[in-house]
Motif scaffolding. Structure first.
Motif, PDB file in Angstrom:
ATOM      1  N   GLY A   1       0.796  -1.215   0.000  1.00 29.23           N
ATOM      2  CA  GLY A   1       0.000   0.000   0.000  1.00 29.23           C
ATOM      3  C   GLY A   1       0.830   1.266   0.000  1.00 29.23           C
ATOM      4  O   GLY A   1       2.048   1.257  -0.168  1.00 29.23           O
ATOM      5  N   GLY A   2       0.158   2.378   0.217  1.00 30.85           N
ATOM      6  CA  GLY A   2       0.822   3.673   0.291  1.00 30.85           C
ATOM      7  C   GLY A   2       0.976   4.141   1.720  1.00 30.85           C
ATOM      8  O   GLY A   2       0.689   3.413   2.677  1.00 30.85           O
ATOM      9  N   LEU A   3       1.437   5.375   1.874  1.00 33.96           N
ATOM     10  CA  LEU A   3       1.702   5.899   3.215  1.00 33.96           C
ATOM     11  C   LEU A   3       0.412   6.009   4.036  1.00 33.96           C
ATOM     12  O   LEU A   3       0.406   5.732   5.239  1.00 33.96           O
ATOM     13  N   SER A   4      -0.688   6.408   3.399  1.00 37.27           N
ATOM     14  CA  SER A   4      -1.949   6.538   4.137  1.00 37.27           C
ATOM     15  C   SER A   4      -2.422   5.170   4.636  1.00 37.27           C
ATOM     16  O   SER A   4      -2.803   5.017   5.804  1.00 37.27           O
ATOM     17  N   GLY A   5      -2.395   4.168   3.753  1.00 37.57           N
ATOM     18  CA  GLY A   5      -2.787   2.827   4.167  1.00 37.57           C
ATOM     19  C   GLY A   5      -1.857   2.250   5.219  1.00 37.57           C
ATOM     20  O   GLY A   5      -2.300   1.573   6.164  1.00 37.57           O
ATOM     21  N   GLN A   6      -0.560   2.517   5.080  1.00 33.92           N
ATOM     22  CA  GLN A   6       0.396   2.012   6.073  1.00 33.92           C
ATOM     23  C   GLN A   6       0.165   2.669   7.432  1.00 33.92           C
ATOM     24  O   GLN A   6       0.268   2.006   8.474  1.00 33.92           O
ATOM     25  N   ALA A   7      -0.138   3.972   7.430  1.00 33.11           N
ATOM     26  CA  ALA A   7      -0.426   4.647   8.707  1.00 33.11           C
ATOM     27  C   ALA A   7      -1.662   4.036   9.360  1.00 33.11           C
ATOM     28  O   ALA A   7      -1.691   3.805  10.579  1.00 33.11           O
ATOM     29  N   GLY A   8      -2.701   3.747   8.573  1.00 30.79           N
ATOM     30  CA  GLY A   8      -3.883   3.113   9.130  1.00 30.79           C
ATOM     31  C   GLY A   8      -3.607   1.719   9.654  1.00 30.79           C
ATOM     32  O   GLY A   8      -4.141   1.320  10.707  1.00 30.79           O
ATOM     33  N   ALA A   9      -2.720   0.962   8.957  1.00 26.65           N
ATOM     34  CA  ALA A   9      -2.377  -0.384   9.428  1.00 26.65           C
ATOM     35  C   ALA A   9      -1.604  -0.321  10.738  1.00 26.65           C
ATOM     36  O   ALA A   9      -1.850  -1.117  11.670  1.00 26.65           O
ATOM     37  N   VAL A  10      -0.655   0.603  10.853  1.00 26.47           N
ATOM     38  CA  VAL A  10       0.112   0.742  12.100  1.00 26.47           C
ATOM     39  C   VAL A  10      -0.809   1.171  13.244  1.00 26.47           C
ATOM     40  O   VAL A  10      -0.692   0.687  14.378  1.00 26.47           O
ATOM     41  N   LYS A  11      -1.746   2.074  12.955  1.00 23.07           N
ATOM     42  CA  LYS A  11      -2.715   2.497  13.976  1.00 23.07           C
ATOM     43  C   LYS A  11      -3.543   1.311  14.461  1.00 23.07           C
ATOM     44  O   LYS A  11      -3.760   1.143  15.670  1.00 23.07           O
ATOM     45  N   HIS A  12      -4.011   0.479  13.534  1.00 26.10           N
ATOM     46  CA  HIS A  12      -4.792  -0.703  13.906  1.00 26.10           C
ATOM     47  C   HIS A  12      -3.961  -1.655  14.766  1.00 26.10           C
ATOM     48  O   HIS A  12      -4.433  -2.191  15.789  1.00 26.10           O
TER      49      HIS A  12
END
Length: 272
Positions: free
Chosen positions: A212-223
């Protein structure tokens, strides 16, 4: 006596005719000289005229060449001026877009702050009895190093997250958070679980994420952080669950449809 008279009468004519022949000869020789001189002058004048004509032709060719070069330079200058005008217009458009993006970024950060405040208010409604029940029902899950591990997902990104008590340091793929996620909005997304749970600056995070991209990666790390927090400290689960951070966000990009430009965008319709 008569003969003598005739001789005396003829003598003047003879002398006159001899003198006139001599003058005629002189005049003819002078005329010949003048004619030869005039021929030479005419030849010289014709040669000078030919030289002047050739020089004039060469000068005209040089003038035409200079005019062609001048036209080419003018065309090149016109093209450069058009390119300069286009670059100025593009620069202006880019500056306008940059200002719009900065405004959007600020408005997005403000909306995230408002949503955080709303989440805090919603989390504040969780009763102490529910927290006690959650603590009784669940036990902490930690490894031999005192860490809790969880996996987070968002779009095409998958994150593996380890948390442990610390000073609030976050490392993603071997880089600090502010270097890996340079945009402030993404940093705020990673800080949301700690803010909602009320443990800001109390845990260190080490995460690896791919896809994914940075936005998706940030959401994955948050989860992943949210799941790891509730595993490390079960009393934090009600607050995180009420905020919706423990639920995997299943929203993904809608697939492209046959006969359309994108998922919903259609091509221009033409009757004929």
């Amino acid at each position: 006596m008569k003969k003598l008279i005739w001789v005396l009468a003829i003598l003047p004519f003879l002398f006159t005719s001899c003198a006139s022949k001599k003058k005629l000869t002189e005049l003819q020789s002078r005329l010949t000289e003048l004619q030869a001189s005039s021929d030479q002058t005419v030849a010289r004048a014709k040669s000078d005229l030919a030289d002047c004509q050739s020089l004039t032709a060469s000068l005209q060719g040089e003038v035409k060449k200079r005019d062609a070069d001048l036209d080419a330079k003018n065309n090149q200058l016109k093209s450069l001026q058009e390119q300069l005008d286009y670059m100025k217009k593009t620069n202006t458009n880019l500056l306008d877009r940059l200002s719009d993006l900065s405004v959007i970024n600020k408005s997005g950060a403000e909306s995230i702050r408002k949503s955080l405040d709303a989440l805090k208010e919603a989390v504040g409604e969780v009763t102490a009895a529910e927290q006690v029940q959650a603590v009784i029902a669940r036990e902490p899950v930690r490894d031999e190093l005192g860490r809790s591990y969880a996996t987070g997902k968002r779009k095409d990104a998958v994150a593996r997250v380890w948390i442990k008590p610390g000073s609030g340091k976050v490392v993603v793929n071997g880089k600090e958070m502010n270097k890996y996620f340079a945009r402030p909005v993404l940093q705020m997304i990673l800080a949301q679980p700690f803010s909602v749970a009320g443990v800001t600056g109390e845990f260190d995070v080490m995460a690896t994420v791919k896809g994914g991209g940075l936005s998706g990666q940030a959401g994955a790390v948050k989860h992943g952080i949210s799941k790891a927090l509730q595993l490390y400290e079960p009393s934090l689960r009600p607050a995180l669950k009420a905020a919706g951070f423990l639920t995997r966000d299943s929203r993904v990009v809608e697939r492209k449809k046959y006969g359309k430009a994108k998922a919903r965008k259609s091509f221009q319709f033409s009757k004929r």
